[in-house]
Scaffold this motif. Structure first.
Motif, PDB file in Angstrom:
ATOM      1  N   SER A 103       0.823  -1.199   0.000  1.00 35.56           N
ATOM      2  CA  SER A 103       0.000   0.000   0.000  1.00 35.56           C
ATOM      3  C   SER A 103       0.865   1.260   0.000  1.00 35.56           C
ATOM      4  CB  SER A 103      -0.923  -0.001   1.217  1.00 35.56           C
ATOM      5  OG  SER A 103      -1.614   1.206   1.323  1.00 35.56           O
ATOM      6  N   LEU A 104       1.905   1.279   0.798  1.00 37.36           N
ATOM      7  CA  LEU A 104       2.802   2.434   0.848  1.00 37.36           C
ATOM      8  C   LEU A 104       3.519   2.629  -0.484  1.00 37.36           C
ATOM      9  CD1 LEU A 104       4.188   4.692   2.499  1.00 37.36           C
ATOM     10  CD2 LEU A 104       5.918   2.998   3.103  1.00 37.36           C
ATOM     11  N   PHE A 105       3.986   1.541  -1.082  1.00 39.03           N
ATOM     12  CA  PHE A 105       4.667   1.635  -2.378  1.00 39.03           C
ATOM     13  C   PHE A 105       3.730   2.177  -3.451  1.00 39.03           C
ATOM     14  CE2 PHE A 105       5.931  -0.275  -6.450  1.00 39.03           C
ATOM     15  CZ  PHE A 105       7.192   0.293  -6.579  1.00 39.03           C
ATOM     16  N   ALA A 106       2.486   1.675  -3.484  1.00 37.37           N
ATOM     17  CA  ALA A 106       1.519   2.172  -4.469  1.00 37.37           C
ATOM     18  C   ALA A 106       1.200   3.646  -4.223  1.00 37.37           C
ATOM     19  CB  ALA A 106       0.241   1.329  -4.430  1.00 37.37           C
ATOM     20  N   LEU A 107       1.129   4.046  -2.961  1.00 41.20           N
ATOM     21  CA  LEU A 107       0.874   5.450  -2.636  1.00 41.20           C
ATOM     22  C   LEU A 107       2.023   6.350  -3.094  1.00 41.20           C
ATOM     23  CD1 LEU A 107      -0.965   7.517  -1.235  1.00 41.20           C
ATOM     24  CD2 LEU A 107       0.285   7.028   0.874  1.00 41.20           C
ATOM     25  N   VAL A 108       3.247   5.907  -2.873  1.00 37.77           N
ATOM     26  CA  VAL A 108       4.408   6.699  -3.287  1.00 37.77           C
ATOM     27  C   VAL A 108       4.436   6.855  -4.808  1.00 37.77           C
ATOM     28  CG1 VAL A 108       6.936   6.672  -3.417  1.00 37.77           C
ATOM     29  CG2 VAL A 108       5.799   6.191  -1.258  1.00 37.77           C
ATOM     30  N   VAL A 109       4.187   5.763  -5.528  1.00 37.57           N
ATOM     31  CA  VAL A 109       4.184   5.827  -6.989  1.00 37.57           C
ATOM     32  C   VAL A 109       3.026   6.697  -7.482  1.00 37.57           C
ATOM     33  CG1 VAL A 109       4.007   4.466  -9.103  1.00 37.57           C
ATOM     34  CG2 VAL A 109       5.392   3.637  -7.215  1.00 37.57           C
ATOM     35  N   ALA A 110       1.872   6.627  -6.800  1.00 39.01           N
ATOM     36  CA  ALA A 110       0.726   7.466  -7.181  1.00 39.01           C
ATOM     37  C   ALA A 110       1.038   8.942  -6.985  1.00 39.01           C
ATOM     38  CB  ALA A 110      -0.503   7.074  -6.370  1.00 39.01           C
ATOM     39  N   VAL A 111       1.693   9.284  -5.898  1.00 34.77           N
ATOM     40  CA  VAL A 111       2.064  10.680  -5.662  1.00 34.77           C
ATOM     41  C   VAL A 111       3.069  11.149  -6.705  1.00 34.77           C
ATOM     42  CG1 VAL A 111       3.255  12.218  -4.043  1.00 34.77           C
ATOM     43  CG2 VAL A 111       1.476  10.673  -3.221  1.00 34.77           C
ATOM     44  N   MET A 112       4.005  10.286  -7.059  1.00 37.60           N
ATOM     45  CA  MET A 112       4.968  10.649  -8.106  1.00 37.60           C
ATOM     46  C   MET A 112       4.269  10.858  -9.443  1.00 37.60           C
ATOM     47  SD  MET A 112       8.256   8.242  -7.032  1.00 37.60           S
ATOM     48  CE  MET A 112       8.409   7.659  -8.654  1.00 37.60           C
ATOM     49  N   ALA A 113       3.342   9.970  -9.790  1.00 36.83           N
ATOM     50  CA  ALA A 113       2.610  10.113 -11.059  1.00 36.83           C
ATOM     51  C   ALA A 113       1.750  11.372 -11.041  1.00 36.83           C
ATOM     52  CB  ALA A 113       1.750   8.873 -11.306  1.00 36.83           C
ATOM     53  N   GLY A 114       1.119  11.653  -9.921  1.00 34.85           N
ATOM     54  CA  GLY A 114       0.315  12.866  -9.815  1.00 34.85           C
ATOM     55  C   GLY A 114       1.157  14.125  -9.908  1.00 34.85           C
TER      56      GLY A 114
END
Length: 106
Positions: free
Chosen positions: A10-21
């Motif tokens: 979950s943390l990894f997906a959140l970090v990648v989502a913030v980077m993509a955003g």
């Protein structure tokens, strides 16, 4: 142990989502219009071999209709939205509810 792994995903997906955003926000400001990168474009940019591998696996082991309407719809959505949803799902699965009676019950 399983909760830790799910929370790490979950943390990894959140970090990648913030980077993509963040990348989408920077591109939107520079283009003076909203820019939303689809998941398929972001995934193929990061790792083009794995998207073909996943498509082949889904079409071979599951029904081809799972790939064409369902997976193609998900891949056409903005990358940060899909990754935020994945992060939320893994966090919900790993969430441990507090006891009903309170902290000091037997």
């Amino acid at each position: 142990m399983i909760r830790f792994i799910l929370k790490a995903i979950s943390l990894f997906a959140l970090v990648v989502a913030v980077m993509a955003g963040t990348i989408d926000a920077i591109q939107s400001v520079s283009a003076s219009e909203p820019v939303l990168t689809p998941l398929a474009v972001a995934w193929s940019t990061a790792s083009p071999d794995t998207i073909a591998l996943v498509a082949d696996g889904i079409m071979r082991h599951l029904h081809p209709y799972v790939w064409d309407p369902a997976a193609m719809w998900v891949l056409s959505q903005p990358a940060f939205v899909v990754l935020l949803a994945v992060s939320l799902v893994f966090w919900i699965i790993a969430y441990k509810r507090p006891p009903i009676a309170g902290r000091f019950t037997a």
